[in-house]
Design a protein around this motif. Structure first.
Motif, mmCIF file in Angstrom:
data_model
loop_
_atom_site.group_PDB
_atom_site.id
_atom_site.type_symbol
_atom_site.label_atom_id
_atom_site.label_comp_id
_atom_site.label_asym_id
_atom_site.label_seq_id
_atom_site.Cartn_x
_atom_site.Cartn_y
_atom_site.Cartn_z
ATOM 1 N N UNK A 1 40.375 33.476 39.340
ATOM 2 C CA UNK A 1 40.463 32.499 38.393
ATOM 3 C C UNK A 1 40.623 33.072 36.891
ATOM 4 N N UNK A 2 39.789 33.938 36.561
ATOM 5 C CA UNK A 2 40.047 34.594 35.191
ATOM 6 C C UNK A 2 40.495 35.881 35.426
ATOM 7 N N UNK A 3 41.728 36.406 35.407
ATOM 8 C CA UNK A 3 42.154 37.722 35.995
ATOM 9 C C UNK A 3 41.591 38.816 35.171
ATOM 10 N N UNK A 4 40.740 39.586 35.927
ATOM 11 C CA UNK A 4 40.095 40.706 35.302
ATOM 12 C C UNK A 4 39.520 41.763 36.279
ATOM 13 N N UNK B 1 46.013 50.654 41.328
ATOM 14 C CA UNK B 1 45.999 49.708 40.770
ATOM 15 C C UNK B 1 44.726 49.081 39.823
ATOM 16 N N UNK B 2 43.741 49.629 40.578
ATOM 17 C CA UNK B 2 42.327 49.575 39.817
ATOM 18 C C UNK B 2 42.213 50.233 38.706
ATOM 19 N N UNK B 3 42.475 51.459 38.756
ATOM 20 C CA UNK B 3 42.471 52.444 37.389
ATOM 21 C C UNK B 3 43.329 51.815 36.254
ATOM 22 N N UNK B 4 44.649 51.482 36.469
ATOM 23 C CA UNK B 4 45.477 50.898 35.485
ATOM 24 C C UNK B 4 44.711 49.617 35.174
ATOM 25 N N UNK B 5 44.322 48.676 36.012
ATOM 26 C CA UNK B 5 43.654 47.320 35.411
ATOM 27 C C UNK B 5 42.651 47.621 34.762
ATOM 28 N N UNK C 1 45.040 43.952 29.862
ATOM 29 C CA UNK C 1 45.959 42.876 29.413
ATOM 30 C C UNK C 1 47.231 42.797 30.446
ATOM 31 N N UNK C 2 47.064 43.746 31.416
ATOM 32 C CA UNK C 2 48.147 43.827 32.577
ATOM 33 C C UNK C 2 47.676 43.002 33.747
ATOM 34 N N UNK C 3 46.444 42.641 33.758
ATOM 35 C CA UNK C 3 45.854 42.081 35.174
ATOM 36 C C UNK C 3 46.312 40.617 34.971
ATOM 37 N N UNK C 4 46.823 40.159 36.096
ATOM 38 C CA UNK C 4 47.062 38.749 36.333
ATOM 39 C C UNK C 4 46.629 38.476 37.649
ATOM 40 N N UNK C 5 46.749 37.091 38.103
ATOM 41 C CA UNK C 5 46.331 36.695 39.231
ATOM 42 C C UNK C 5 47.104 37.318 40.375
#
Length: 115
Positions: free
Chosen positions: A28-31, A81-85, A90-94
């Motif tokens: 719900x809150x992309x992070x 993906x986890x490391x970049x996120x 700011x790149x993390x979306x749903x």
């Protein structure tokens, strides 16, 4: 060696559970949750150790090298993906979190269904 294998397997499964749970909770809150990085690294390291132990036994019990390669590639993509996120929130979306969750489920499915 069975005890070591069992302990590593439990840690491996717990690592993937942390990744999937931490990802689904934050849809719900992309992070990226803080524990997800630790979970994916735990799953990756224990998975490599499990593959080494499983491959060192008899040829009848050894897992398929193709299966291990697929699982390793998927685990490395999820880790990336986890490391970049984590480094660039700011790149993390749903959709980004959906990719992590989907690939995690794919990795578990490959482990269970590929015989």
């Amino acid at each position: 060696m069975d005890i070591v294998f069992g302990i590593l397997l439990v840690l491996h499964l717990l690592g993937w559970a942390v990744v999937l749970g931490g990802t689904v909770v934050n849809l719900r809150t992309p992070a990226i949750a803080k524990g997800v990085l630790h979970g994916v690294l735990t799953a990756l390291v224990t998975g490599i150790a499990l593959a080494g132990i499983a491959s060192s036994g008899s040829d009848d019990d050894a897992p398929s090298p193709a299966k291990l390669a697929v699982k390793l590639v998927v685990a490395l993509v999820v880790t990336g993906l986890v490391v970049v996120g984590t480094r660039r929130p700011e790149k993390v979306t749903t959709g980004y979190l959906g990719a992590i969750a989907g690939l995690t489920v794919t990795n578990v499915a490959v482990a269970v269904l590929w015989r």
